[in-house]
Enzyme design. Structure first.
Site, PDB file in Angstrom:
ATOM      1  N   VAL A 188      37.567  40.016  42.964  1.00  0.00           N
ATOM      2  CA  VAL A 188      36.397  40.193  42.082  1.00  0.00           C
ATOM      3  C   VAL A 188      36.889  40.650  40.703  1.00  0.00           C
ATOM      4  O   VAL A 188      37.529  41.702  40.586  1.00  0.00           O
ATOM      5  CB  VAL A 188      35.412  41.232  42.663  1.00  0.00           C
ATOM      6  CG1 VAL A 188      34.227  41.427  41.729  1.00  0.00           C
ATOM      7  CG2 VAL A 188      34.950  40.806  44.054  1.00  0.00           C
ATOM      8  N   HIS A 220      37.892  47.570  39.925  1.00  0.00           N
ATOM      9  CA  HIS A 220      37.383  48.426  41.002  1.00  0.00           C
ATOM     10  C   HIS A 220      38.535  49.107  41.696  1.00  0.00           C
ATOM     11  O   HIS A 220      39.612  48.544  41.845  1.00  0.00           O
ATOM     12  CB  HIS A 220      36.561  47.619  42.012  1.00  0.00           C
ATOM     13  CG  HIS A 220      37.242  46.388  42.536  1.00  0.00           C
ATOM     14  ND1 HIS A 220      37.323  45.224  41.796  1.00  0.00           N
ATOM     15  CD2 HIS A 220      37.864  46.133  43.707  1.00  0.00           C
ATOM     16  CE1 HIS A 220      37.972  44.314  42.500  1.00  0.00           C
ATOM     17  NE2 HIS A 220      38.328  44.840  43.662  1.00  0.00           N
TER      18      HIS A 220
END
Ligand code: AMP
Length: 121
Positions: free
Chosen positions: A103, A107
């Site tokens: 993604v 993160h």
């Protein structure tokens, strides 16, 4: 590389798709990973549009950088896995193709609740 506004975490930030929220403040959002790899598997993302840790290091403000690092500690404390009230955890960021990042919004994975095992496998 240009930030992709349609990545799944951008959609979660815009509340277009749901998440199991753990914690939120002005700098970060934290929620449970949809496909947990350990007993506890949380994600911590900055609210700003950053592709990966390199992008974040170059473009984020000092406040955003502090907000993310402090946010990781807040989430770990809330989940009782921090060194204050738990037994520790692993914080991990995948970066780019060779890092295995899927993604394209920065993160950190927080793995805990059990022994995490070898560093890389
Ligand atoms: P990475 O390989 O580091 O980019 O990790 C992406 C992570 O996002 C994986 O662990 C996925 O299970 C997780 N993930 C993908 N979609 C969602 C979602 N909608 N909600 C929560 N976690 C997700």
């Amino acid at each position: 590389m240009i930030y992709d506004d349609n990545n799944i975490f951008a959609k979660i930030l815009r509340e277009e798709i749901p998440c199991k929220k753990i914690y939120e403040d002005e700098y970060i959002l934290s929620f449970y990973d949809i496909n947990p790899q350990k007993k506890i598997h949380a994600l911590v993302i900055p609210k700003g549009k950053f592709i990966d840790l390199d992008d974040f290091a170059k473009k984020a403000t000092d406040q955003e950088i502090a907000g993310l690092i402090r946010g990781i500690n807040k989430v770990a404390t809330k989940l009782d896995i921090s060194m204050d009230n738990g037994k520790g955890y692993r914080a991990l960021a995948n970066i780019g193709e060779f890092g295995g990042q899927e993604v394209p919004h920065l993160h950190f994975h927080l793995f805990g609740g059990e022994k995490i095992g070898k560093m890389v496998h």
